[in-house]
Design a protein around this motif. Sequence first.
Motif, PDB file in Angstrom:
ATOM      1  N   TRP A 308      54.986  35.861  33.942  1.00 17.68           N
ATOM      2  CA  TRP A 308      56.047  35.886  33.998  1.00 17.68           C
ATOM      3  C   TRP A 308      56.806  34.026  34.755  1.00 17.68           C
ATOM      4  N   TRP A 309      55.312  33.633  35.120  1.00 16.78           N
ATOM      5  CA  TRP A 309      55.393  32.286  35.815  1.00 16.78           C
ATOM      6  C   TRP A 309      54.785  31.040  34.423  1.00 16.78           C
ATOM      7  N   LYS A 310      55.929  30.641  33.551  1.00 16.56           N
ATOM      8  CA  LYS A 310      55.633  29.882  32.583  1.00 16.56           C
ATOM      9  C   LYS A 310      54.858  28.328  32.935  1.00 16.56           C
ATOM     10  N   GLU A 311      55.224  27.696  33.713  1.00 20.91           N
ATOM     11  CA  GLU A 311      54.593  26.543  33.785  1.00 20.91           C
ATOM     12  C   GLU A 311      53.110  26.792  34.609  1.00 20.91           C
ATOM     13  N   LYS A 312      52.260  26.606  34.043  1.00 18.83           N
ATOM     14  CA  LYS A 312      51.036  27.094  34.472  1.00 18.83           C
ATOM     15  C   LYS A 312      50.472  25.008  35.101  1.00 18.83           C
ATOM     16  N   ILE A 313      50.458  24.446  34.116  1.00 15.59           N
ATOM     17  CA  ILE A 313      49.934  22.987  34.472  1.00 15.59           C
ATOM     18  C   ILE A 313      50.428  22.315  35.441  1.00 15.59           C
ATOM     19  N   ILE A 314      50.961  21.564  36.327  1.00 12.66           N
ATOM     20  CA  ILE A 314      51.750  20.662  37.453  1.00 12.66           C
ATOM     21  C   ILE A 314      51.542  20.109  37.440  1.00 12.66           C
ATOM     22  N   ASN A 315      51.692  18.495  37.615  1.00 11.84           N
ATOM     23  CA  ASN A 315      51.746  17.247  38.250  1.00 11.84           C
ATOM     24  C   ASN A 315      52.153  17.596  39.839  1.00 11.84           C
ATOM     25  N   SER A 316      51.788  17.621  40.552  1.00 13.92           N
ATOM     26  CA  SER A 316      52.289  18.223  42.393  1.00 13.92           C
ATOM     27  C   SER A 316      52.717  16.970  42.174  1.00 13.92           C
ATOM     28  N   GLU A 317      51.711  15.571  42.588  1.00 11.90           N
ATOM     29  CA  GLU A 317      52.599  14.763  43.547  1.00 11.90           C
ATOM     30  C   GLU A 317      53.851  14.257  42.640  1.00 11.90           C
ATOM     31  N   LEU A 318      53.791  14.508  41.164  1.00 14.69           N
ATOM     32  CA  LEU A 318      55.211  13.950  40.655  1.00 14.69           C
ATOM     33  C   LEU A 318      56.550  14.639  40.454  1.00 14.69           C
ATOM     34  N   LYS A 319      56.086  15.975  40.809  1.00 16.76           N
ATOM     35  CA  LYS A 319      56.781  16.861  41.032  1.00 16.76           C
ATOM     36  C   LYS A 319      57.609  16.751  42.921  1.00 16.76           C
ATOM     37  N   ARG A 320      56.771  15.922  43.915  1.00 17.08           N
ATOM     38  CA  ARG A 320      57.120  15.769  45.188  1.00 17.08           C
ATOM     39  C   ARG A 320      57.798  14.426  44.997  1.00 17.08           C
ATOM     40  N   ARG A 321      57.719  13.554  44.188  1.00 18.99           N
ATOM     41  CA  ARG A 321      57.989  12.461  44.296  1.00 18.99           C
ATOM     42  C   ARG A 321      60.017  12.058  43.475  1.00 18.99           C
ATOM     43  N   ASP A 322      60.393  13.225  42.619  1.00 16.80           N
ATOM     44  CA  ASP A 322      60.628  13.874  42.342  1.00 16.80           C
ATOM     45  C   ASP A 322      61.938  14.667  42.625  1.00 16.80           C
ATOM     46  N   GLY A 323      61.773  14.740  44.124  1.00 17.68           N
ATOM     47  CA  GLY A 323      61.863  15.854  45.453  1.00 17.68           C
ATOM     48  C   GLY A 323      62.164  16.791  44.624  1.00 17.68           C
ATOM     49  N   LEU A 324      61.140  17.623  43.831  1.00 11.31           N
ATOM     50  CA  LEU A 324      61.393  19.114  43.751  1.00 11.31           C
ATOM     51  C   LEU A 324      60.586  19.872  44.332  1.00 11.31           C
ATOM     52  N   CYS A 325      59.668  19.255  45.105  1.00 10.94           N
ATOM     53  CA  CYS A 325      58.458  20.209  45.970  1.00 10.94           C
ATOM     54  C   CYS A 325      59.529  20.692  47.582  1.00 10.94           C
ATOM     55  N   PRO A 326      59.287  21.412  47.805  1.00 12.22           N
ATOM     56  CA  PRO A 326      60.411  21.851  49.197  1.00 12.22           C
ATOM     57  C   PRO A 326      58.631  20.403  50.836  1.00 12.22           C
TER      58      PRO A 326
END
Length: 507
Positions: A308-326
């Motif tokens: 049920w965690w639908k998103e499998k392939i994730i770009n960690s660095e991109l998410k971090r730069r977008d402010g989406l990481c803790p």
Amino acid sequence: MCRIEGEMEERERRRRRWGLGLKGTALGDSRVEKLKSCIVFPRSRVKLWIIRATTMVLLWTCLVQLTTLGELLGPSGWPCCFSHESAASFLVKSLPPKRVYQNNGYLMVSCNGGLNQMRAAICDMVAIARYLNVTLIVPELDKTSFWADPSEFQDIFDVDHFITSLRDEVRILKELPPRLKRRVVLGMIYTMPPISWSDISYYQDQVLPLIRKYKVVHLNRTDARLANNGQPFEIQKLRCRVNFSALKFTPQIEELGEKVIRLLRQKGRFMVLHLRYEMDMLAFSGCSQGCNKEEVEELTRMRYAYPWWKEKIINSELKRRDGLCPLTPEETALTLRALDIDSSIQVYIAAGEIYGGTRRMLSLAAAYPNLVRKETLLEPSELRFFQNHSSQMAALDYLVSLESDIFVPTYDGNMAKVVEGHRRHLGFKKTILLDRKLLVDLIDQYNAGSFMWNEFSAAVKEAHTERMGNPAKRLVIPDRPKEEDYFYSNPWECLEPSNESKISSII
């Protein structure tokens, strides 16, 4: 004398003539026993009635005495074993009057998610039930999520207070009436997930006809099912009333939370840091800043393990730069220092086990050595009954977070949002809402040597001047409800603007 003896002989002859010898004597004894039993039975019944009457008199006397004691002590003087709310069940006059309305049917709900996601959903469901004039069954809590917490509603919330405090708005039952239980067993109810971010008119037009048709409707998902904005003022006020008044934790949770707060207060001011750096959070979000290769692989395996965690392939660095990481513990330490948070302040970590353990907490512990958790403040025996019950443990953190001098969440999850809104309700208590997208950029520039410390600190302070839980209206984005401000993080319709003067300045 002879006359008496003669009479006795005559009686003996009569007994022998009618065959009333020894057997007759035994038979006579038997009849006596029967007569005794007939006599004893009514006597025992009389005794039983006397005992009952005496017991009732004693109970009534105790009730009168307790009532008198409550009146003498006042609302805040009830002892913990017999609270004012408990006494309300005996003293009907202290309860709000029941709202009288034509019942359109019954609404069952199954909440999903963690404690605060379910908390907000319960508030929404009460408002919906009230608006539809239906009877709400006490919500069922999620037991199948990642945490697999088996807690029932009454294990976390004071269910009797929840029901009685809202009786002037909506009828709430602990379970369906017997005649309707059979319908559930036979599958004769309508089950559906309502559409997310729906206006209250959706429930009036789409859900109410189903309730009238099937008598019982079961909503099997409840998170974010009622829109943030554009709702009748009465609906918004009721959502707040449920959240801030009706949803009280159980006495056991309240008492333990009060103890933690008392222990912290004995040593001065304290800050609650909601450090969202647990393994499940990182696996779900795909954020792996600061993790080694083995940890990244472990987090990825965990993400794929939950379908049920639908998103499998994730770009960690991109998410971090977008402010989406803790924020990481290291990034958090730099941010708190840049905001000039006193290094001697107690920092209560409101979170589960930090991924990476002591290694990842070194920089934070060096900057703020007075790190504490509920596990370090309380005896193991005090937390024994809360173990393996993540929602009950989260409830303790929630109570401590409300009372802290400063609340700092490192991620805008459900707890961060709901606590933020509750602290606004309590007088706009200082809540530092971190701008993660800006912060990671500033931190990267500082680590690269582009900033001196004073420049870095000044930039961080300037960016957060208006992010301290100040009074403000929610951001409304038509047709994009997921991107607009969340109702429970800023329920401005329920807040007193005069409390703005209570906002503390940055330490």
